[in-house]
Scaffold this motif. Structure first.
Motif, short mmCIF file in Angstrom:
data_model
loop_
_atom_site.label_atom_id
_atom_site.label_comp_id
_atom_site.label_asym_id
_atom_site.label_seq_id
_atom_site.Cartn_x
_atom_site.Cartn_y
_atom_site.Cartn_z
N PRO A 1 0.83 -1.21 0.00
CA PRO A 1 0.00 0.00 0.00
C PRO A 1 0.87 1.26 0.00
N THR A 2 0.33 2.33 -0.56
CA THR A 2 1.04 3.62 -0.58
C THR A 2 0.08 4.73 -0.16
N ILE A 3 0.65 5.87 0.23
CA ILE A 3 -0.14 6.98 0.74
C ILE A 3 -0.61 7.82 -0.45
N GLY A 4 -1.60 7.32 -1.16
CA GLY A 4 -1.97 7.89 -2.44
C GLY A 4 -0.95 7.48 -3.48
N SER A 5 -1.25 7.76 -4.74
CA SER A 5 -0.32 7.37 -5.80
C SER A 5 0.65 8.49 -6.17
N LYS A 6 0.29 9.76 -5.89
CA LYS A 6 1.16 10.86 -6.30
C LYS A 6 2.50 10.82 -5.57
N GLN B 1 -12.28 5.46 -8.57
CA GLN B 1 -13.37 4.49 -8.64
C GLN B 1 -14.16 4.39 -7.34
N SER B 2 -13.56 4.81 -6.22
CA SER B 2 -14.24 4.70 -4.92
C SER B 2 -14.41 6.04 -4.22
N ASN B 3 -14.10 7.15 -4.90
CA ASN B 3 -14.22 8.49 -4.30
C ASN B 3 -13.37 8.63 -3.03
N LEU B 4 -12.14 8.14 -3.08
CA LEU B 4 -11.29 8.15 -1.89
C LEU B 4 -10.07 9.05 -2.05
N ALA C 1 -5.49 6.64 -0.73
CA ALA C 1 -5.56 5.17 -0.71
C ALA C 1 -5.09 4.62 -2.05
N ALA C 2 -3.89 4.04 -2.07
CA ALA C 2 -3.34 3.50 -3.31
C ALA C 2 -2.42 2.33 -2.99
#
Length: 379
Positions: free
Chosen positions: A90-95, A227-230, A235-236
């Protein structure tokens, strides 16, 4: 190059156009940034509420439940079977992952980072941050010796372009010949619109048809923002070569890059539930069906845009002129200049606005007379 040497944040230049758009009697329609506006799905809200007792530090590697959910989701929704918790992270968002990957891989001066010609600017930022050389190219034959990281983006941001399995195979083969890591940013992959992607699954770079069953040197990057409005949850996750995952995990442990425990619980719920994803997809489909014809009637040609959350459009003039024209209508767009030097006549329009705002934009576009014929087939 260091942080202090980075260029000004590009979106600051949009502020005067936003102010102009806000002065419209019926208010602004902000289609400039792809930030979700729809409600958090109930299944996710319930999961995060149940996980509020998060007193201990979370693990960088993520919970077993989350890693299993990621692996199972790749098998169920992306056609990538055989992944285990050792293949995902898991990562803290994708950016942050996009920006930090060159650093985490140990790249530096003399190394080349390849990214698409129409590209999210953070690919280049990550390269420049470590002193590597960014190269924009969509043709694997052009990728130079010294390439150590290749970014793909399918479906693309901003252009909505999809790479089929043959194109992905060619890219993977060239990256491996160069000894480069190939990272595929795939966060719009469940949002296909035009044939054949309205009926076929958009392939992942980890698809066995692409890899031949060998994941060495390959990473898939995915986000639940769309896709999940997150987007606000950050969440990535990553998936792919377990040796790369292990190396990245070690570096991320040292940097303290830990995804909050309640967010991890929310991700498990999101990844296990397909119904809310399908519902959100239909929202975006309806908005696209309203906005797309209105954009064309207003004198714009829409290129690619076969998947994802954006319309990539041009009226054959400098993008800033088009942004200004739309601002007079109370519509805010993003200029193609932000996505590299190769598309100065394009603008990006997002589908992430409430239905009423999308309908307002379509009405305003239809009421406005086009100032010139749409651009020819190439710039």
């Amino acid at each position: 190059m260091g942080v202090a040497d980075l260029a000004d944040y590009p979106w600051d230049a949009v502020a005067p156009y936003a102010e102009r758009a806000r002065s419209h009697p019926d208010g602004i329609v902000d289609l400039s940034i792809g930030s979700p506006v729809d409600p958090t799905p109930t299944v996710i809200a319930g999961a995060i509420q149940a996980a509020t007792d998060a007193h201990a530090y979370p693990q960088t590697i993520g919970t077993t439940a989350l890693r299993e959910a990621i692996a199972q989701w790749y098998a169920r929704r992306r056609g990538v079977s055989g992944l285990t918790p050792a293949h995902v992270l898991p990562t803290i968002g994708s950016k942050e992952l996009v920006a930090l990957l060159p650093l985490l891989l140990g790249l530096g001066p003399g190394d080349v980072v390849v990214h698409p010609r129409a590209a999210y600017p953070t690919y280049e930022v990550g390269a420049r941050l470590v002193g590597a050389t960014p190269v924009s190219s969509d043709d694997p034959d052009e990728w130079p010796d010294g390439t150590r990281l290749v970014w793909l983006n399918s479906p693309g941001n901003p252009d909505g372009r999809v790479l089929d399995a043959a194109a992905l195979r060619r890219a993977v083969g060239r990256a491996r010949a160069l000894g480069a890591v190939l990272a595929s940013d795939e966060c719009y992959a469940l949002l296909g619109w035009d044939a054949p992607w309205d009926e076929l699954d958009i392939p992942s770079a980890l698809d066995p048809e692409v890899t031949g069953g060998e994941l060495t040197g390959l990473l898939s990057v995915y986000s639940l923002s769309k896709q999940s409005n997150l987007a606000g949850y950050r969440a990535a996750f990553l998936a792919g070569d377990p040796a790369l995952i292990t190396s990245l995990l070690t570096a991320r442990k040292h940097l303290g890059l830990m995804l909050p425990a309640p967010v991890q619980a929310a991700m498990v719920a999101a990844l296990r539930d397909d119904a809310h994803v399908d519902e959100q997809r239909e929202r975006y489909r309806r908005r696209r069906e309203i906005l797309l014809p209105a954009v064309r009637e207003a004198g714009f040609r829409v290129d690619a845009s076969e998947a994802g959350l954006y319309l990539w459009a041009t009226e054959g003039r400098d993008a800033w002129e088009s942004v200004g024209r739309l601002a007079e209508l109370g519509i805010l767009a993003g200029p193609g200049h932000f996505y590299g030097p190769h598309h100065p006549h394009h603008i990006r329009l997002s589908l992430t606005a409430h239905d009423e705002r999308i309908e307002a934009a379509a009405e305003r576009l239809r009421a406005a007379q086009p100032r010139r014929t749409a651009a020819p087939a190439s710039e």
